[in-house]
Design a protein around this motif. Structure first.
Motif, PDB file in Angstrom:
ATOM      1  N   ALA A  52       0.836  -1.206   0.000  1.00 15.52           N
ATOM      2  CA  ALA A  52       0.000   0.000   0.000  1.00 15.52           C
ATOM      3  C   ALA A  52       0.866   1.249   0.000  1.00 15.52           C
ATOM      4  CB  ALA A  52      -0.915  -0.014   1.228  1.00 15.52           C
ATOM      5  N   ILE A  53       1.929   1.229   0.815  1.00 14.18           N
ATOM      6  CA  ILE A  53       2.836   2.387   0.856  1.00 14.18           C
ATOM      7  C   ILE A  53       3.513   2.564  -0.504  1.00 14.18           C
ATOM      8  CG2 ILE A  53       4.982   3.255   1.872  1.00 14.18           C
ATOM      9  CD1 ILE A  53       4.096   1.814   4.471  1.00 14.18           C
ATOM     10  N   HIS A  56       1.211   3.988  -3.080  1.00 12.44           N
ATOM     11  CA  HIS A  56       0.937   5.404  -2.812  1.00 12.44           C
ATOM     12  C   HIS A  56       2.083   6.264  -3.354  1.00 12.44           C
ATOM     13  CE1 HIS A  56      -1.286   8.544  -0.653  1.00 12.44           C
ATOM     14  NE2 HIS A  56      -0.094   9.097  -0.454  1.00 12.44           N
ATOM     15  N   HIS A  57       3.311   5.864  -3.072  1.00 17.88           N
ATOM     16  CA  HIS A  57       4.469   6.619  -3.567  1.00 17.88           C
ATOM     17  C   HIS A  57       4.564   6.534  -5.082  1.00 17.88           C
ATOM     18  CE1 HIS A  57       6.622   6.482   0.605  1.00 17.88           C
ATOM     19  NE2 HIS A  57       5.549   7.237   0.582  1.00 17.88           N
ATOM     20  N   GLY A  59       2.157   6.442  -7.019  1.00 18.43           N
ATOM     21  CA  GLY A  59       1.160   7.396  -7.525  1.00 18.43           C
ATOM     22  C   GLY A  59       1.743   8.779  -7.676  1.00 18.43           C
ATOM     23  N   TYR A  60       2.570   9.205  -6.692  1.00 19.66           N
ATOM     24  CA  TYR A  60       3.260  10.501  -6.829  1.00 19.66           C
ATOM     25  C   TYR A  60       4.146  10.486  -8.083  1.00 19.66           C
ATOM     26  CZ  TYR A  60       2.081  11.810  -1.996  1.00 19.66           C
ATOM     27  OH  TYR A  60       1.431  12.144  -0.850  1.00 19.66           O
ATOM     28  N   GLU A 171      -4.208  16.984  -2.868  1.00 22.06           N
ATOM     29  CA  GLU A 171      -3.537  16.041  -1.980  1.00 22.06           C
ATOM     30  C   GLU A 171      -3.466  16.571  -0.548  1.00 22.06           C
ATOM     31  OE1 GLU A 171      -0.883  12.916  -0.595  1.00 22.06           O
ATOM     32  OE2 GLU A 171      -2.623  13.129  -1.873  1.00 22.06           O
ATOM     33  N   TRP A 195      -6.731  10.569  -4.728  1.00 21.10           N
ATOM     34  CA  TRP A 195      -6.026   9.650  -3.854  1.00 21.10           C
ATOM     35  C   TRP A 195      -6.971   8.695  -3.143  1.00 21.10           C
ATOM     36  CZ3 TRP A 195      -1.098   9.043  -4.498  1.00 21.10           C
ATOM     37  CH2 TRP A 195      -0.437  10.027  -5.252  1.00 21.10           C
ATOM     38  N   SER A 196      -8.171   9.156  -2.824  1.00 24.21           N
ATOM     39  CA  SER A 196      -9.097   8.238  -2.157  1.00 24.21           C
ATOM     40  C   SER A 196      -9.478   7.090  -3.095  1.00 24.21           C
ATOM     41  CB  SER A 196     -10.344   8.980  -1.682  1.00 24.21           C
ATOM     42  OG  SER A 196     -11.097   9.418  -2.778  1.00 24.21           O
ATOM     43  N   LEU A 198      -7.525   5.969  -5.530  1.00 28.49           N
ATOM     44  CA  LEU A 198      -6.347   5.095  -5.618  1.00 28.49           C
ATOM     45  C   LEU A 198      -6.266   4.203  -4.376  1.00 28.49           C
ATOM     46  CD1 LEU A 198      -3.675   4.148  -6.881  1.00 28.49           C
ATOM     47  CD2 LEU A 198      -2.538   6.045  -5.716  1.00 28.49           C
ATOM     48  N   ASP A 199      -6.624   4.774  -3.221  1.00 27.02           N
ATOM     49  CA  ASP A 199      -6.545   4.007  -1.986  1.00 27.02           C
ATOM     50  C   ASP A 199      -7.376   2.730  -2.050  1.00 27.02           C
ATOM     51  OD1 ASP A 199      -4.796   5.695  -0.840  1.00 27.02           O
ATOM     52  OD2 ASP A 199      -6.253   6.762   0.403  1.00 27.02           O
ATOM     53  N   ARG A 202      -5.527   0.299  -4.358  1.00 27.00           N
ATOM     54  CA  ARG A 202      -4.262  -0.254  -3.845  1.00 27.00           C
ATOM     55  C   ARG A 202      -4.509  -1.248  -2.713  1.00 27.00           C
ATOM     56  NH1 ARG A 202      -1.324   3.481   0.262  1.00 27.00           N
ATOM     57  NH2 ARG A 202      -2.991   4.806   0.974  1.00 27.00           N
TER      58      ARG A 202
END
Lengths: 236, 230
Positions: A52-53, A56-57, A59-60, A171, A195-196, A198-199, A202
């Motif tokens: 998950a981490i 998330h990265h 995605g940036y 963000e 991001w929500s 994507l969350d 992921r």
């Protein structure tokens, strides 16, 4: 259709022929490789938490890469003049560039997946989880690239910065939710929609609503791009 | 469009950029097959007029009809136009043949490879495998011209095509243009060479159409530019 295909091929050829496309992909791969090493060395995290981490990265990385892609492409004034003097319709220009962007995004997703692949091969997650993560990354990149194209169509090269600022504000908005009156807290909490969505992906959940969200944002941005380019058609 | 319809009909045409008036009250018509030289000092409005005709700018005043239609209303007519700006829009990293094929595809031609080969042959581009970045200025100008001819336009617009060319290259350009059936409008500061290519001249001064002359010689054109001839 033929014009759009020619534009897509030329955009990709220019991007990779000049090395910038490879450089962007290389940077993404490098960041993911560092993540992969960190994941391998950290025995405290569960595989799912690490994944998950990592996503998330990643995605940036997709967002920054997409903005850089648009900035590189928008610098090419020769191409824009050639399209205008060759009587290429605005729709064909936008479609051609979008096709090239999608091609680059697909490659960017591929190089962003070493950690998820590592986790998948260890048996900690299933293929479905991996696919969901890839879809999420693609969606984040798609939103970034289409928003940036729309901003550039209206504002020129500075539009890339405006798109970056918008994505950054989306963000950061939820972080400010605890420090504002209750009335606007709910709005800010929901202000990070990219991001929500994507969350959810992921975490391995493929929800049609998330995919529809990315597609809807992209469609609106493409429509704004066409409208912006039509307005700028008669130059100064 | 009928045979009698002018290729270009400009009526009180004007274009401003903010407070600056680049072109004002310009009226003329051009018939099919004419070779027109556009003459004027720097800033006279030549490039602005060519960009208006190319459909890259909309008029601020007056009206413009290309092939009997308003270009801003019926942009399909732009497909009948070939335009070479002062700095031709070529992709320097591409090879000549691939670039021309690319432009033919942009134009939506049915057989881009064939169209590219034909226009390369017509323009004397003997090395289609050469990278554009490595070409001499004259050869690159030819590539710029070829990209504007690949779709066999009825109206060809050339902005300073003789700039940087040596006398032999200018003569070759004249021969190439003489072999075209299209209406040609070209701007140039090289009056002697221009009189060998064009048979009608539009003289611009500070955005105004100063004279519309047929079969003028270079001395006459220079006098007009100096303001010595009424």
């Amino acid at each position: 259709m033929r014009a759009a295909g020619a534009i897509a091929r030329r955009e990709l050829a220019a991007l990779f022929g000049e090395g910038a496309g490879w450089l962007l992909l290389g940077a993404l791969a490098l960041v993911q490789a560092i993540h992969g090493v960190a994941f391998a060395l950290d025995e405290r995290r569960t595989a799912e938490a690490a994944l998950a981490i990592d996503l998330h990265h990643a995605g940036y990385g997709m967002e920054i890469g997409a903005l850089a892609l648009v900035a590189l492409s928008a610098r090419d004034a020769h191409a824009a003049l050639l399209w205008r003097t060759s009587a290429v319709r605005t729709g064909a220009v936008v479609a051609g560039r979008l096709a090239a962007d999608l091609g680059w995004l697909a490659l960017a997703v591929l190089v962003s997946l070493p950690v998820p692949l590592l986790v998948a091969t260890s048996g900690a997650i299933g293929t479905g989880h991996l696919v969901a993560g890839a879809l999420g990354l693609f969606g984040v990149g798609l939103v970034a690239v289409t928003l940036a194209r729309a901003a550039v169509a209206r504002l020129g090269l500075g539009g890339v910065l405006a798109a970056g600022a918008l994505l950054g504000a989306l963000e950061l908005a939820p972080l400010a939710a605890d420090h504002v009156p209750a009335g606007v807290r709910g709005v800010l909490s929901e202000a990070g929609p990219v991001w929500s969505h994507l969350d959810t992906l992921r975490r391995g959940v493929v929800d049609g609503a998330d995919l529809a969200f990315f597609a809807a944002i992209a469609l609106v941005a493409v429509a704004l791009t066409v409208a912006g380019q039509e307005e700028r058609r008669w130059g100064h | 469009m009928t045979a009698a319809t002018p290729v270009v009909a400009a009526q009180a045409l004007g274009r401003s950029f903010g407070p600056r008036v680049a072109l004002r009250d310009v009226t003329f018509t051009l018939d099919a097959g004419e070779r027109v030289g556009l003459v004027g000092r720097n800033g006279a409005g030549k490039s602005t007029l060519l960009r208006l005709l190319a459909g890259l700018l909309d008029p601020s005043a007056g009206s413009l009809r290309l092939f009997g239609a308003q270009p801003t209303v019926a942009p399909g007519w732009r497909a009948q136009i070939g335009y070479v700006p002062e700095r031709p829009p070529v992709h320097e990293r591409m090879r000549v043949g691939a670039f021309l094929e690319h432009v033919a595809a942009l134009r939506g031609l049915a057989d881009p490879a064939r169209a590219a080969a034909e226009v390369a042959d017509r323009c004397g581009l003997t090395d289609p495998g050469a990278r554009i970045a490595t070409l001499s200025h004259g050869y690159r100008q030819r590539v710029g011209l070829a990209q504007a001819l690949v779709h066999r336009p009825q109206l060809l617009l050339l902005d300073e095509p003789t700039s940087g060319l040596d006398p032999v290259q200018v003569a070759e350009l004249g021969e190439l243009l003489a072999g075209l059936e299209a209406t040609v409008i070209l701007s140039s500061h090289r009056l002697v060479e221009l009189t060998r290519i064009a048979d009608r001249f539009l003289v611009l001064s500070a955005g105004n159409l100063l004279a519309d002359e047929r079969d003028a010689d270079a001395t006459r054109l220079e006098s007009l530019l100096r303001g010595e001839t009424p």
